[in-house]
Design an enzyme around this catalytic site. Sequence first.
Site, PDB file in Angstrom:
ATOM      1  N   LYS A 219       0.989  -1.126  -0.113  1.00 12.38           N
ATOM      2  CA  LYS A 219       0.049   0.033   0.069  1.00 12.38           C
ATOM      3  C   LYS A 219       0.866   1.304  -0.101  1.00 12.38           C
ATOM      4  O   LYS A 219       1.744   1.436   0.985  1.00 12.38           O
ATOM      5  CB  LYS A 219      -0.905   0.120   1.097  1.00 12.38           C
ATOM      6  CG  LYS A 219      -1.639   1.349   1.526  1.00 12.38           C
ATOM      7  CD  LYS A 219      -2.727   1.455   2.633  1.00 12.38           C
ATOM      8  CE  LYS A 219      -3.342   2.453   2.967  1.00 12.38           C
ATOM      9  NZ  LYS A 219      -4.264   2.667   3.929  1.00 12.38           N
TER      10      LYS A 219
ATOM     11  N   ARG B 294      -7.570  -0.491   0.676  1.00 13.13           N
ATOM     12  CA  ARG B 294      -8.129  -1.795   0.073  1.00 13.13           C
ATOM     13  C   ARG B 294      -8.394  -1.578  -1.418  1.00 13.13           C
ATOM     14  O   ARG B 294      -8.426  -2.553  -2.048  1.00 13.13           O
ATOM     15  CB  ARG B 294      -9.287  -2.412   0.982  1.00 13.13           C
ATOM     16  CG  ARG B 294     -10.489  -1.441   0.805  1.00 13.13           C
ATOM     17  CD  ARG B 294     -11.296  -1.755   1.850  1.00 13.13           C
ATOM     18  NE  ARG B 294     -10.843  -1.305   3.176  1.00 13.13           N
ATOM     19  CZ  ARG B 294     -11.456  -1.421   4.350  1.00 13.13           C
ATOM     20  NH1 ARG B 294     -12.670  -2.001   4.561  1.00 13.13           N
ATOM     21  NH2 ARG B 294     -10.825  -0.988   5.428  1.00 13.13           N
TER      22      ARG B 294
ATOM     23  N   ASP C  99       1.524   6.596   5.488  1.00 15.30           N
ATOM     24  CA  ASP C  99       0.697   5.711   4.694  1.00 15.30           C
ATOM     25  C   ASP C  99       0.805   4.729   3.678  1.00 15.30           C
ATOM     26  O   ASP C  99       0.427   3.952   2.941  1.00 15.30           O
ATOM     27  CB  ASP C  99      -0.729   6.242   4.513  1.00 15.30           C
ATOM     28  CG  ASP C  99      -2.123   5.388   4.575  1.00 15.30           C
ATOM     29  OD1 ASP C  99      -1.787   4.333   5.526  1.00 15.30           O
ATOM     30  OD2 ASP C  99      -3.074   5.694   4.032  1.00 15.30           O
TER      31      ASP C  99
ATOM     32  N   LYS D   8     -10.395  12.771   7.332  1.00 17.78           N
ATOM     33  CA  LYS D   8      -9.853  12.576   8.786  1.00 17.78           C
ATOM     34  C   LYS D   8      -9.860  13.865   9.838  1.00 17.78           C
ATOM     35  O   LYS D   8      -9.766  14.892   9.233  1.00 17.78           O
ATOM     36  CB  LYS D   8      -8.594  11.846   8.491  1.00 17.78           C
ATOM     37  CG  LYS D   8      -8.509  10.685   8.085  1.00 17.78           C
ATOM     38  CD  LYS D   8      -6.966   9.970   8.001  1.00 17.78           C
ATOM     39  CE  LYS D   8      -6.689   8.888   7.459  1.00 17.78           C
ATOM     40  NZ  LYS D   8      -7.308   7.838   8.364  1.00 17.78           N
TER      41      LYS D   8
ATOM     42  N   ASP E 188     -12.310   6.865   3.066  1.00 13.26           N
ATOM     43  CA  ASP E 188     -10.959   6.874   3.945  1.00 13.26           C
ATOM     44  C   ASP E 188     -10.869   5.542   3.958  1.00 13.26           C
ATOM     45  O   ASP E 188      -9.585   5.106   4.199  1.00 13.26           O
ATOM     46  CB  ASP E 188     -11.322   7.304   5.369  1.00 13.26           C
ATOM     47  CG  ASP E 188     -10.037   7.568   6.170  1.00 13.26           C
ATOM     48  OD1 ASP E 188      -8.912   7.533   5.533  1.00 13.26           O
ATOM     49  OD2 ASP E 188     -10.247   7.613   7.339  1.00 13.26           O
TER      50      ASP E 188
ATOM     51  N   GLU F 143      -9.422   3.465   1.724  1.00 12.06           N
ATOM     52  CA  GLU F 143      -9.076   3.784   0.304  1.00 12.06           C
ATOM     53  C   GLU F 143      -7.865   2.496   0.026  1.00 12.06           C
ATOM     54  O   GLU F 143      -7.586   2.389  -1.115  1.00 12.06           O
ATOM     55  CB  GLU F 143      -8.190   5.206   0.136  1.00 12.06           C
ATOM     56  CG  GLU F 143      -7.146   5.217   0.492  1.00 12.06           C
ATOM     57  CD  GLU F 143      -7.111   5.083   2.086  1.00 12.06           C
ATOM     58  OE1 GLU F 143      -7.627   5.499   2.865  1.00 12.06           O
ATOM     59  OE2 GLU F 143      -5.482   4.850   2.543  1.00 12.06           O
TER      60      GLU F 143
HETATM   61  N1  BES Z   1      -4.459   4.719   6.560  1.00 13.33           N
HETATM   62  C1  BES Z   1      -5.722   4.234   7.246  1.00 13.33           C
HETATM   63  C2  BES Z   1      -5.411   3.445   8.616  1.00 13.33           C
HETATM   64  C3  BES Z   1      -4.460   3.860   9.488  1.00 13.33           C
HETATM   65  C4  BES Z   1      -4.761   4.155  10.958  1.00 13.33           C
HETATM   66  C5  BES Z   1      -2.822   3.572   9.371  1.00 13.33           C
HETATM   67  C6  BES Z   1      -3.906   4.546  11.759  1.00 13.33           C
HETATM   68  C7  BES Z   1      -2.128   4.089  10.418  1.00 13.33           C
HETATM   69  C8  BES Z   1      -2.656   4.406  11.406  1.00 13.33           C
HETATM   70  C9  BES Z   1      -6.795   3.626   6.487  1.00 13.33           C
HETATM   71  O1  BES Z   1      -6.773   4.344   4.989  1.00 13.33           O
HETATM   72  C10 BES Z   1      -7.972   4.256   6.967  1.00 13.33           C
HETATM   73  O2  BES Z   1      -8.080   5.137   7.172  1.00 13.33           O
HETATM   74  N2  BES Z   1      -8.992   3.162   7.657  1.00 13.33           N
HETATM   75  C11 BES Z   1     -10.106   3.559   8.156  1.00 13.33           C
HETATM   76  C12 BES Z   1     -11.202   2.706   7.604  1.00 13.33           C
HETATM   77  C13 BES Z   1     -12.468   2.704   7.863  1.00 13.33           C
HETATM   78  C14 BES Z   1     -13.058   4.159   7.425  1.00 13.33           C
HETATM   79  C15 BES Z   1     -13.605   1.483   7.384  1.00 13.33           C
HETATM   80  C16 BES Z   1     -10.075   3.349   9.532  1.00 13.33           C
HETATM   81  O3  BES Z   1      -9.106   2.180   9.936  1.00 13.33           O
HETATM   82  O4  BES Z   1     -10.507   3.981  10.385  1.00 13.33           O
HETATM   83 ZN    ZN Z   2      -7.898   6.041   4.880  1.00 17.19          ZN
HETATM   84 ZN    ZN Z   3      -4.598   4.861   4.452  1.00 13.76          ZN
END
Ligand code: BES
Ligand code: ZN
Ligand code: ZN
Length: 495
Positions: free
Chosen positions: A252, A338, A275, A264, A334, A336
């Site tokens: 990723k 996947r 990321d 966010k 968010d 994204e």
């Molecule tokens: N990049 C984030 C996940 C993340 C969170 C990485 C904290 C490092 C530290 C990812 O893209 C994300 O935002 N995931 C969301 C998914 C949700 C919207 C289903 C999350 O985990 O809140």
């Molecule tokens: Zn995200």
């Molecule tokens: Zn992310």
Amino acid sequence: MMKLKIAKHVADSAEAHALFFVKKAVQFSSVLSEEAELQVAKVLEEMSNGVSEDLDIVEIDGHKTIFVNAAKECGLNSLDLLRMAGYRLGLRAKQKHYKTVKLLLADAADEQFKAILHGLYYSDYSFKKYKSNPKIDFCVIFEIEADARTKDFEKIAAEVAVEQHYIGLCKNLVNTTGSDLNPEAFAKLAIQEAHCVPGLSITILNPRILAKDGFNGLLTVGAGSRFEPCMVKLTYNPKDAVSDKHLALVGKGLTFDTGGISLKPAKGMKEMQSDMSGAAAVLSAICAAAELKIPLKISAYLCLAENRIGSGAVLPGDIFKAKNGKTVMVDNTDAEGRLVLSDGLCAAVENGATHVIDLATLTGAMVRALGPYITGYFTNSDELVDLVKNASANACEKFWQMPLDSEYANELKDYFADLSNIGKSAGAILAALFLKEFIPDDVKWSHWDIAGTAFTERPWKYTRYGATGIGVQTLLGIMREMSEEKEPSEKDEEA
Ligand code: BES
Ligand code: ZN
Ligand code: ZN
């Protein structure tokens, strides 16, 4: 820059000596005078009752001797304790401005020696790109007495130097700001790196090619940014590969994740420059593998994009067709990672991978589940369970297997599209189940969610702040193991 000198015998002229101990026992026994043995015993006694402490410097046999506790931390395996000991020794020698430090290691096993070296290298890493007046690092020469082990140790030291070089590359990429490392800059750097390694080839799939080939995950996520998304493909196909196995790595590579229209909150957003840690680890690992000439066919797919707000940005509720033909509803922009990974996984499978490993800072849910020290992994293959378990323990990177439980898969169904990119519960598992949609049953696959472990905001083991380089060494361990496995010979099959 620290330096290493390995020799059969090392003169006693070093400014200081280092001595590793566990409880009251000296490790890697050194030859000491009778009087010195008594002195050492006294110091270790004082250590045990708190009068002396780790890294104290005591004159033994006329040499300043740094006493390094090789069992200081709680919860680390014995190799990691040695890494930590090497790390603290490296920092201490630098702080004291010792030009030369002698280590007697002829009794160390290969893995122990390797662990100490990794620790010393970790103490030598710093990221100074953005300091206007960077302090010039003091250079310590570690003189290692290896006696009969000299040849073996030289070979190990050469390997550790390569591993650490690429762990450093991974960390530098992750520590570089989001605006300085956009997808195009990342791809350019990957080209530069790949060109330095013989046997590695690289191609970039730009948005035109992505569109033509149906890699719509990357295009959908990157649509809000003025920096175009791309996929970087690297291939290493050595002639002496011992088996037909083909390991594909997928990373990723969100050079920044604002969350997109599902924005966010401000708190913690700046860490989203990390990321792209999965892509950085994957690039570093394949470069290191080629440099180390590991006899295994390996390919890597870096899914690079910036998730940003813009007039072209994907809207919540938009639907696109993924590379495997399924339609996907972007319920939350968010989620994204996947989406870009779906393209990388499909590309890996299309190219005939037998084993696929993806690395991704994928979910906050994984951070909540396992915290900042342990990486959660999912897999559809018992072979990969064994590989991940062994390699991660040897690499001193903690991994924990998570359930890839399809009872949750219903939550990924959507009213209009075939799939939704979010569900309602079990965040990390749902993300893994989404990725599984792009993996045929006969491909061995493991997904590593490194959201908690890739970047640290507090001192953790050998990282004070920032990128940890997580994954690179476990990947290298897996590659070595896969490359060593011999296919059963005809004779074996007959028997
Ligand atoms: N990049 C984030 C996940 C993340 C969170 C990485 C904290 C490092 C530290 C990812 O893209 C994300 O935002 N995931 C969301 C998914 C949700 C919207 C289903 C999350 O985990 O809140
Ligand atoms: Zn995200
Ligand atoms: Zn992310």
